[in-house]
Design a protein around this motif. Structure first.
Motif, PDB file in Angstrom:
ATOM      1  N   TYR A 174       0.832  -1.207   0.000  1.00  0.00           N
ATOM      2  CA  TYR A 174       0.000   0.000   0.000  1.00  0.00           C
ATOM      3  C   TYR A 174       0.869   1.261   0.000  1.00  0.00           C
ATOM      4  O   TYR A 174       0.667   2.176  -0.807  1.00  0.00           O
ATOM      5  N   ARG A 175       1.866   1.273   0.900  1.00  0.00           N
ATOM      6  CA  ARG A 175       2.712   2.472   1.013  1.00  0.00           C
ATOM      7  C   ARG A 175       3.462   2.727  -0.297  1.00  0.00           C
ATOM      8  O   ARG A 175       3.512   3.847  -0.791  1.00  0.00           O
ATOM      9  N   ALA A 176       4.047   1.663  -0.866  1.00  0.00           N
ATOM     10  CA  ALA A 176       4.820   1.834  -2.103  1.00  0.00           C
ATOM     11  C   ALA A 176       3.912   2.318  -3.235  1.00  0.00           C
ATOM     12  O   ALA A 176       4.284   3.230  -3.986  1.00  0.00           O
ATOM     13  N   GLU A 177       2.708   1.763  -3.330  1.00  0.00           N
ATOM     14  CA  GLU A 177       1.817   2.151  -4.428  1.00  0.00           C
ATOM     15  C   GLU A 177       1.354   3.600  -4.289  1.00  0.00           C
ATOM     16  O   GLU A 177       1.174   4.285  -5.292  1.00  0.00           O
ATOM     17  N   ARG A 178       1.157   4.064  -3.059  1.00  0.00           N
ATOM     18  CA  ARG A 178       0.742   5.464  -2.863  1.00  0.00           C
ATOM     19  C   ARG A 178       1.847   6.429  -3.293  1.00  0.00           C
ATOM     20  O   ARG A 178       1.582   7.577  -3.634  1.00  0.00           O
ATOM     21  N   MET A 179       3.117   5.957  -3.226  1.00  0.00           N
ATOM     22  CA  MET A 179       4.232   6.854  -3.588  1.00  0.00           C
ATOM     23  C   MET A 179       4.548   6.819  -5.082  1.00  0.00           C
ATOM     24  O   MET A 179       5.375   7.586  -5.558  1.00  0.00           O
ATOM     25  N   ARG A 180       3.916   5.936  -5.826  1.00  0.00           N
ATOM     26  CA  ARG A 180       4.178   5.895  -7.280  1.00  0.00           C
ATOM     27  C   ARG A 180       3.741   7.209  -7.892  1.00  0.00           C
ATOM     28  O   ARG A 180       2.651   7.699  -7.598  1.00  0.00           O
ATOM     29  N   MET A 181       4.562   7.751  -8.800  1.00  0.00           N
ATOM     30  CA  MET A 181       4.194   9.009  -9.455  1.00  0.00           C
ATOM     31  C   MET A 181       2.886   8.856 -10.230  1.00  0.00           C
ATOM     32  O   MET A 181       2.081   9.775 -10.296  1.00  0.00           O
ATOM     33  N   ALA A 182       2.675   7.666 -10.806  1.00  0.00           N
ATOM     34  CA  ALA A 182       1.461   7.461 -11.603  1.00  0.00           C
ATOM     35  C   ALA A 182       0.208   7.581 -10.741  1.00  0.00           C
ATOM     36  O   ALA A 182      -0.874   7.810 -11.260  1.00  0.00           O
ATOM     37  N   ALA A 183       0.354   7.409  -9.431  1.00  0.00           N
ATOM     38  CA  ALA A 183      -0.820   7.395  -8.558  1.00  0.00           C
ATOM     39  C   ALA A 183      -1.053   8.727  -7.863  1.00  0.00           C
ATOM     40  O   ALA A 183      -1.962   8.850  -7.063  1.00  0.00           O
ATOM     41  N   GLN A 184      -0.222   9.720  -8.131  1.00  0.00           N
ATOM     42  CA  GLN A 184      -0.388  10.977  -7.396  1.00  0.00           C
ATOM     43  C   GLN A 184      -0.244  12.188  -8.311  1.00  0.00           C
ATOM     44  O   GLN A 184       0.244  12.092  -9.419  1.00  0.00           O
ATOM     45  N   SER A 185      -0.680  13.340  -7.775  1.00  0.00           N
ATOM     46  CA  SER A 185      -0.497  14.562  -8.543  1.00  0.00           C
ATOM     47  C   SER A 185       0.969  14.989  -8.397  1.00  0.00           C
ATOM     48  O   SER A 185       1.726  14.392  -7.645  1.00  0.00           O
ATOM     49  N   TRP A 186       1.352  16.028  -9.146  1.00  0.00           N
ATOM     50  CA  TRP A 186       2.745  16.489  -9.075  1.00  0.00           C
ATOM     51  C   TRP A 186       3.041  16.925  -7.642  1.00  0.00           C
ATOM     52  O   TRP A 186       2.304  17.735  -7.082  1.00  0.00           O
ATOM     53  N   PRO A 187       4.124  16.399  -7.022  1.00  0.00           N
ATOM     54  CA  PRO A 187       4.337  16.707  -5.600  1.00  0.00           C
ATOM     55  C   PRO A 187       4.543  18.208  -5.381  1.00  0.00           C
ATOM     56  O   PRO A 187       5.358  18.828  -6.061  1.00  0.00           O
ATOM     57  N   ARG A 188       3.761  18.746  -4.447  1.00  0.00           N
ATOM     58  CA  ARG A 188       3.850  20.173  -4.108  1.00  0.00           C
ATOM     59  C   ARG A 188       5.288  20.537  -3.749  1.00  0.00           C
ATOM     60  O   ARG A 188       5.797  21.578  -4.080  1.00  0.00           O
ATOM     61  N   GLU A 189       5.954  19.611  -3.030  1.00  0.00           N
ATOM     62  CA  GLU A 189       7.299  19.864  -2.519  1.00  0.00           C
ATOM     63  C   GLU A 189       8.323  19.974  -3.645  1.00  0.00           C
ATOM     64  O   GLU A 189       9.407  20.530  -3.458  1.00  0.00           O
ATOM     65  N   ALA A 190       7.994  19.445  -4.835  1.00  0.00           N
ATOM     66  CA  ALA A 190       8.959  19.455  -5.941  1.00  0.00           C
ATOM     67  C   ALA A 190       8.842  20.708  -6.796  1.00  0.00           C
ATOM     68  O   ALA A 190       9.727  21.009  -7.588  1.00  0.00           O
ATOM     69  N   LEU A 191       7.731  21.462  -6.632  1.00  0.00           N
ATOM     70  CA  LEU A 191       7.515  22.634  -7.491  1.00  0.00           C
ATOM     71  C   LEU A 191       8.508  23.778  -7.247  1.00  0.00           C
ATOM     72  O   LEU A 191       9.036  24.343  -8.211  1.00  0.00           O
ATOM     73  N   PRO A 192       8.804  24.132  -5.970  1.00  0.00           N
ATOM     74  CA  PRO A 192       9.671  25.298  -5.752  1.00  0.00           C
ATOM     75  C   PRO A 192      11.082  25.133  -6.311  1.00  0.00           C
ATOM     76  O   PRO A 192      11.816  26.114  -6.414  1.00  0.00           O
ATOM     77  N   TYR A 193      11.467  23.907  -6.693  1.00  0.00           N
ATOM     78  CA  TYR A 193      12.801  23.712  -7.262  1.00  0.00           C
ATOM     79  C   TYR A 193      12.895  24.244  -8.687  1.00  0.00           C
ATOM     80  O   TYR A 193      13.967  24.357  -9.237  1.00  0.00           O
ATOM     81  N   HIS A 194      11.747  24.530  -9.310  1.00  0.00           N
ATOM     82  CA  HIS A 194      11.765  25.016 -10.690  1.00  0.00           C
ATOM     83  C   HIS A 194      11.142  26.398 -10.712  1.00  0.00           C
ATOM     84  O   HIS A 194       9.922  26.524 -10.642  1.00  0.00           O
ATOM     85  N   ALA A 195      11.990  27.422 -10.789  1.00  0.00           N
ATOM     86  CA  ALA A 195      11.482  28.795 -10.729  1.00  0.00           C
ATOM     87  C   ALA A 195      10.459  29.023 -11.836  1.00  0.00           C
ATOM     88  O   ALA A 195      10.713  28.709 -12.994  1.00  0.00           O
ATOM     89  N   GLY A 196       9.317  29.546 -11.478  1.00  0.00           N
ATOM     90  CA  GLY A 196       8.310  29.924 -12.472  1.00  0.00           C
ATOM     91  C   GLY A 196       7.496  28.781 -13.037  1.00  0.00           C
ATOM     92  O   GLY A 196       6.520  29.022 -13.740  1.00  0.00           O
TER      93      GLY A 196
END
Ligand code: ADP
Ligand code: 5GP
Length: 413
Positions: A174-196
């Protein structure tokens, strides 16, 4: 989905997931079986009559249903879709045939097959439950062999031996499947690394977006076809980007490996260019944007021979052009088209096509540069607008590029 023979421990494991993870919700199935032991209507099952069940089948209420050990069981499609769209994880305790039906309707669904350590232990658990007659227990034991035959079609296999280690196994899946990128929206935490990146995304909240994806196939006979190398990943990435932005997305897709994310996206499957055009005509009537990421074949065999062409000395395959979808469609909404180009004058050709097709913007990428285009996990390119302005989209995964494109479009529309 937790499946396996009756008595394998599915219900016990499903209940454990629901008690452990706050977003996990148990799907309460409908059944024609009478309640047993302390079972409660609406909690363990919705207990319905045979006639009620037939009515629910007729009204397409079920995502899947199956006859299991002489009774009918079914999963509510609408409830599953709504729960997934609200960010929940749906846990299904389901028989093996039903699990495979769900997998073909929702390819992103995760199938876990559970077995006790050996058949004798399965017999002991079925009898030990104390809720079934001797005849029912032996019926369920003999069904186990037929069910195990389908094990190879599952994603995971686990032995349910001691309760403690089995709980850890199902939690790990369950835990591994919830962390799959295919199963989630774009991680909020990853957005600030790309300006704009994605600053215009909020413009899409509540907007209706149609994404057309994948290749088309044009038959030579009932077995063979001509097609192209489009994997459908760019289209799926655009679907994810607009979903992340809060848009209402409809996906039209030719046959490909990548499918719509589960739950909230209506998926219209098509095969030929003509079928894609018909689906588009219907879908764009109420859309705010059409994203044309499909690689539509430009030609089709003039004749599609019924059956299978025999092997022979060789033959001439005569082709005729397929319609230019965007020209024929004359969409009532703005269109983002994609242009895969080869050679030094790629930009001019992309511009020419955009004007001919009447697109609002075109994303141009190159087939002759590694890391771009079809069959690649990554992409980069240039977004050119009909007013002549443009923006470079720096390289990244297709999922990220899609977010950047949706953001840039959102700033303009
Ligand atoms: P299913 O839903 O697959 O029919 P259940 O979850 O009802 O199976 O389990 C069948 C019986 O086996 C129940 O009495 C349950 O308490 C028991 N059981 C479940 N898991 C284990 C286990 N790991 N070890 C021993 N008994 C178990
Ligand atoms: P039981 O009668 O022991 O509760 O369940 C019998 C079988 O039906 C089990 O294998 C269980 O997983 C399966 N089952 C329960 N709900 C559904 C459902 O909605 N669809 C299908 N296909 N099987 C179900």
């Amino acid at each position: 989905m937790i499946a396996g023979p009756s008595g394998a421990g599915k219900t016990t494991l499903a209940r454990h997931l629901v008690e452990t993870f706050p977003e996990a919700v148990f799907s309460v199935s409908c059944t024609t079986r009478p309640p047993r032991g302390s079972e409660r209507d609406g909690v363990d099952y919705r207990f319905v009559s045979d006639d009620e069940f037939s009515g629910l089948v007729a009204s397409s209420h079920f995502l899947e249903w199956a006859e299991v050990h002489g009774n009918r069981y079914g999963t509510s499609g609408e409830w599953v879709r709504n729960t997934l769209a609200a960010g929940g994880s749906v846990v299904l305790d389901i028989d093996v045939q039903g699990a495979l039906q769900v997998k073909s309707a929702v390819p992103a669904a995760v199938l876990v097959f559970v077995l006790p350590p050996d058949p004798a232990e399965l017999g002991r658990r079925l009898s030990g439950r104390g809720t079934d007659s001797g005849e029912t227990v032996s019926k369920r034991l003999s069904a186990a062999a037929r069910e195990v035959a389908l094990l190879g079609a599952f994603d995971y296999f686990m032995v349910n031996d001691s309760p403690g280690s089995s709980r850890l196994r199902i939690e790990s899946i369950y835990r591994a499947e919830r962390m799959r990128m295919a199963a989630q929206s774009w991680p909020r935490e990853a957005l600030p690394y790309h300006a704009g990146a994605g600053s215009g995304l909020s413009a899409w909240k509540g907007k209706k977006v149609v994404v057309c994806s994948g290749p088309t196939r044009e038959g030579m006979d009932d077995v063979r076809f001509i097609s192209n190398r489009s994997s459908g990943l760019m289209g799926l990435s655009m679907v994810n980007a607009f979903l992340d932005a809060g848009a209402l997305v409809t996906m039209i897709s030719g046959p490909c490996r990548y499918d719509a994310p589960p739950g909230s996206v209506p998926l219209i499957r098509v095969e030929t260019a003509h079928e894609m055009l018909a689906a588009l005509r219907e879908a764009v009537a109420v859309a705010d944007l059409l994203v044309m990421a499909a690689a539509v074949g430009d030609y089709r065999p003039k004749v599609c021979t019924p059956g299978k062409l025999r092997r022979g000395e060789g033959f001439l395959l005569e082709l005729e052009p397929t319609p230019d979808l965007l020209v024929s469609l004359d969409a009532p909404c703005p269109v983002l088209s994609f242009s895969l180009e080869y050679g030094p004058d790629y930009r001019e050709r992309a511009l020419e096509k955009m004007l001919k097709k009447g697109s609002f913007a075109v994303f141009v990428n190159r087939g002759d540069v590694p890391g771009q285009g079809m069959e690649s996990q990554t992409n980069c390119g240039e977004l050119i607008f009909a007013d002549g302005s443009s923006a470079q989209v720096a390289g990244g995964s297709k999922r990220f590029i899609a977010l950047a494109i949706a953001g840039l479009l959102g700033e303009r529309l």
